[in-house]
Design an enzyme around this catalytic site. Structure first.
Site, PDB file in Angstrom:
ATOM      1  N   GLU A 892     123.059-136.722 -25.799  1.00 63.00           N
ATOM      2  CA  GLU A 892     122.093-136.755 -24.711  1.00 63.00           C
ATOM      3  C   GLU A 892     122.553-136.031 -23.453  1.00 63.00           C
ATOM      4  OE1 GLU A 892     120.105-140.997 -24.707  1.00 63.00           O
ATOM      5  OE2 GLU A 892     122.241-141.096 -25.107  1.00 63.00           O
ATOM      6  N   ILE A 893     123.818-136.235 -23.085  1.00 63.71           N
ATOM      7  CA  ILE A 893     124.238-135.801 -21.749  1.00 63.71           C
ATOM      8  C   ILE A 893     124.141-134.289 -21.559  1.00 63.71           C
ATOM      9  CG2 ILE A 893     126.686-135.660 -22.344  1.00 63.71           C
ATOM     10  CD1 ILE A 893     127.190-136.708 -19.446  1.00 63.71           C
TER      11      ILE A 893
END
Ligand code: FES
Length: 931
Positions: A892-893
């Site tokens: 995600e990041i």
């Protein structure tokens, strides 16, 4: 209808097919000839997944009339490999890491082949031109371009991938185990399944965003041609509602019930063909009593707003507070306050939702792409009133998810239809269905206030966030909780007050989308930081460095960071890379302005909260017959060691099969290519929980590692007795069991397995791993067991006459703990950056009275290959003690800081500050450009 016969040569073989006048070439290939390697991503010619070569030219087969192919020579992905050898393009896509979910891959390769056939030495611009109508949502295109250049001989092939016989497999750049199936068209996605006697289903949806249903008349539809059944709420024998967190979402809205958004399902038509099912929908009459609709979170919050659910319109208020915020603001030297708006956006995975259900004795098997197959199983069983063990969910190849396949889409409808009719049923979403009906990224309004000292130390942050969570709960409460807990950014702030509100409306439900609520608050936070740096006359990276969390820092939730905080290193590495980047800040064209922007981010790994975060894995070492070429025909000589890893985690393209194969190869010394990974089949794998929160490398990776260690220890016991040495002197590597001290010949892995079999020792072990405990945000303690950190810098060029923005370069440094497969981590970085770019510049769901207007890829603008920037991925490894080999998570990041880095760069280039996403190009239309 007039049917005609066409003759065509497909992959060198003459074929004859009977068609109707409007039959498309794609249908001939997939349905008549069974060549399902060619994919249907949109059915409208916008995504390129259906690309094949017709008479030497790339065509989009979903919009090519089959009759135009009469007499033509057609090449599809299935025809490329010859005599078992991959075509150079296929080989390069595998080795270069250009394949993730693989749904775009056949179309990409065919478009690339048409290019290279006509132009063997293409420039990068030629490649962009040839592929600009082929979308990829996973890779960021970087490795696709590189693969084409390798196949064209313009770039060196990567050094031969390690063959897994060396001792260190973890940390190596390994091609995905499923990549060959994906480049040859052999990988089976849900819509590719076909069963004898199969029926097709289509679903009638609400015509209103909010209404009471007074009547549903299906009598006419029931007699329409080809229709076998029309199902309504009365046909649902079990729990009437589903929901991934709360059971509030009707499987089918009943007469007397209420529709809460334009995607609510009212009836399922099951027919002999998909066209017949679709046509019969027109014959269902529904009588509604329209009710006032709530279309924004602000409206939902008004005291006089109608209640959409029995508990009111507030799904969840998250409150996080630390220190004395009001006093700190009074003492701050600088206070910056601003309101931000972010839109609802879509995952835009290339594979639309699909489910195929097959009735079994007293139950049903469902083939569907999903992020939580075991939760699908439970929800199907509950609504069909079946024992859990009578429902099997099988996870095929999945063409991307990004959070959008956590909720039920067609699984229950297909299963119900199969059980009622007693025949297999296929239900496939159109692209329009997908863009309209599944949960979206929350639209938010963010009030943000930052206070700092003159020397740039943050002293206070107060944030209030309203999130439009749409019609049903989905994962909205958890998403909006993350929006709040991450709102102060990865900074040490002594005084914080963070509030978020997830509010029900009559828009499509909002749930998980890569970043899980953090992209919204990160955009606001990092814009505030940019404004603060300017106000204080500080370098933007220096401001972030001064406030960066580090070991010993306390987060707003009160969690103390005790280890693995790599943010400072990501800042340093980005700063170094920016210094090394070419100085080209002044384009020759005076109407163009260039600027750099930066942003930082952090993101939890794992679910958080009070419940155990667990995943299971099963590792087996076994003997199998070698390939026929190697087989001598003599018993015993043709066997070779094979490892099978079974895990319940869903693979949606992110690369888990390679990670698990590397872990097993590392621990057991079995060659990487002899590790088979079977994922997410409720009939044969342990539960792995959700593929969400960047958690699977950590939890399933640990489970697989521990199971492999147990198998190794069992074999070591047998081998040690045989060799007369202590088990702890044995080393498993290179397909051998060595005696390490003194180093001497040992056994082959095959001999060790055979020994264990003879002695009845375990060669298969299952482990359920549970991550370190966490608490909810209201409870003191660790809200998460690990965090990933990242810093990105973006360089943009803005045409101030047209307002067009081109992102030239993104430097992305991310702390992933340990990159088990750096090739896969780079792919995540590049793909995430492009998704963040879309969030900044092009992506927004246009809603009118709850209806998604831009429900095609022509109108919902996913970044294309010609919009990709140069991306410099930088992997930082600050290991987490409990992670497998120190790994955390990366899914995600990678896309979170990109958006603010781009909007901050636009400010640097133009002086125009973005507070509403996506960037409004009209605002960049400067009549009097700044010097
Ligand atoms: Fe291209 Fe997934 S690999 S869409």
């Amino acid at each position: 209808m007039d049917r005609q016969t066409i003759h065509l040569t497909v992959n060198g073989t003459p074929r004859q097919v009977e068609i109707e006048p409007r039959t498309m070439l794609l249908d001939v290939l997939r349905e008549d000839l069974g060549l399902t390697g060619t994919k249907n991503g949109c059915g409208q010619g916008h995504c390129g997944a259906c690309t094949v070569i017709m008479n030497g030219k790339a065509v989009r087969s979903c919009v090519t009339l089959a009759r135009r192919a009469d007499g033509a020579a057609i090449e599809t992905i299935e025809g490329l490999a010859q005599d078992g050898e991959l075509h150079p393009l296929q080989r390069a896509f595998v080795d270069q890491g250009a394949v993730q979910c693989g749904f775009c891959t056949p179309g990409m390769i065919m478009a690339a082949k048409a290019l290279l056939d006509a132009n063997p030495t293409p420039t990068e611009a030629d490649i962009e031109q040839a592929l600009k109508r082929n979308l990829c949502r996973c890779t960021g295109y970087a490795k696709i371009v590189e693969a084409i250049q390798v196949a064209a001989g313009q770039r060196s092939a990567p050094e031969a991938a390690p063959d897994g016989r060396q001792s260190a497999v973890v940390g190596q750049r390994m091609p995905r185990p499923d990549a060959v199936a994906k480049v040859t068209g052999a990988a089976i996605f849900a819509a590719d399944y076909r069963f004898p006697d199969m029926l097709y289903a289509r679903v009638l949806r609400s015509a209103h965003p909010h209404a009471r249903v007074l009547g549903i008349d299906t009598s006419l539809a029931g007699t329409a041609p080809g229709v076998v059944a029309v199902l309504t709420a009365v046909d649902v024998p079990g729990r009437p509602n589903h929901g991934v967190s709360r059971h509030d979402w009707p499987v089918l809205v009943a007469v007397g019930g209420v529709v809460r958004y334009r995607g609510d399902a009212l009836a399922v038509v099951v027919a002999e063909t998909e066209a017949q099912a679709e046509a019969a929908l027109e014959h269902i009459a529904v009588e509604y009593e329209p009710l006032p609709a709530i279309l924004s979170s602000e409206e939902a919050r008004r005291p006089d707003a109608p209640h959409l659910h029995p508990g009111g319109n507030l799904l969840k208020h998250t409150h996080v507070e630390r220190g004395d915020v009001d006093a700190a603001f009074k003492q701050a030297d600088v206070v910056i306050e601003q309101v931000y708006h972010t839109p609802a956006t879509d995952h835009a995975f290339l594979e639309p939702e699909a489910a195929v259900a097959v009735p079994t004795a007293g139950g049903v098997t469902v083939y569907a792409g999903s992020q939580i197959p075991f939760k699908d199983q439970a929800q199907i069983a509950a609504s069909l009133a079946l024992p859990l063990e009578k429902v099997r969910v099988v996870h095929p190849a999945v063409g991307g998810a990004f959070g959008g396949k956590e909720d039920i889409s067609g699984q229950i409808h297909a299963a119900l239809a199969a059980v009622v009719t007693g025949r297999p049923v296929k239900l496939v979403y159109t692209r329009s269905d997908s863009l309209r009906y599944h949960p979206k990224r929350h639209a938010t309004t963010i009030h943000y206030k930052t206070g700092a000292t003159r020397d740039g130390k943050l002293v206070a942050v107060a944030v209030e966030i309203l999130g439009d969570t749409g019609a049903y709960a989905s994962l909205g409460e958890f998403v909006m909780a993350r929006t709040a807990t991450h709102a102060a950014g990865p900074y040490d702030v002594p005084n914080v007050r963070l509030d978020s509100y997830a509010l029900f409306t009559n828009n499509p439900p909002a749930g998980a989308l890569r970043g899980f609520g953090v992209p919204q608050s990160c955009f606001a936070c990092e814009t505030q930081m940019d404004m603060l740096a300017e106000r204080l006359g500080l370098d933007p990276l220096e401001l972030r460095r001064r406030n960066s969390v580090r070991v010993g820092s306390t987060l707003p939730t009160g969690q103390v960071l005790r280890e693995s905080v790599g943010l400072l290193e990501t800042i340093e590495r980005v700063e170094q890379a920016m210094r090394a980047a070419p100085v080209d800040d002044r384009p020759a064209d005076p109407t163009r302005r260039r600027g750099w922007g930066v942003a930082c981010a952090f993101k939890n790994v794992g679910l958080g909260g009070p419940l155990p975060d667990s995943a299971g894995a099963d590792v087996e070492l076994t003997l199998r017959l070698g390939s026929p070429r190697l087989c001598s025909g003599q018993a015993g000589q043709a066997t070779e060691a094979q490892c099978i890893v079974r895990a319940g985690a869903a693979e949606n393209g992110q690369g888990l099969p390679a990670v698990l194969a590397q872990i097993a190869a590392q621990e057991l010394g079995v060659p990487y290519e002899r590790v088979q990974v079977i994922l997410a089949d409720t009939g044969q794998t342990p539960d792995g929980g959700a593929t969400t929160a960047s958690r699977q490398t950590f939890v399933t990776g640990n489970a697989a590692r521990q199971a492999a260690i147990r198998v190794r220890e069992s074999l070591a016991g047998a081998a040690a007795e045989e060799l007369g040495v202590s088990p702890d002197t044995l080393v498993f590597a290179n397909g051998q069991v060595y005696v390490s001290s003194p180093r001497a010949a040992g056994l082959t892995l095959e001999q060790a397995i055979a020994l264990a079999h003879r002695e009845g020792r375990a060669t298969r072990e299952q482990v359920v791993y549970t991550a370190p405990p966490t608490v909810d945000v209201e409870t003191p303690g660790d809200t998460h067991f690990a965090y990933g950190y990242g810093t990105q810098a973006a360089q943009v060029e803005v045409d101030v006459e047209t307002g067009q923005v081109r992102v030239l370069h993104v430097i992305a440094a991310h702390d992933v703990g340990k990159a088990i497969n750096p090739l896969g981590v780079e792919g995540q970085l590049e793909g995430g950056v492009l998704m963040g770019l879309g969030y900044a510049l092009t992506e927004e769901l246009e809603l009118d009275n709850g209806l998604v207007l831009n429900d095609t890829f022509a109108r919902y603008k996913v970044p294309s290959i010609d919009q990709r920037p140069r991306i410099t991925p930088i992997i930082v490894e600050d290991p987490a003690a409990a992670g497998p080999y120190g790994a955390k998570g990366v899914g995600e990041i990678t896309s979170i800081p990109t958006t603010a880095a781009i909007t901050n760069a636009i400010y640097a280039a133009t002086g125009v500050r973005t507070t509403r996403l996506p960037v409004a190009l009209d605002d960049l239309h400067l009549s009097d450009p700044p010097d």
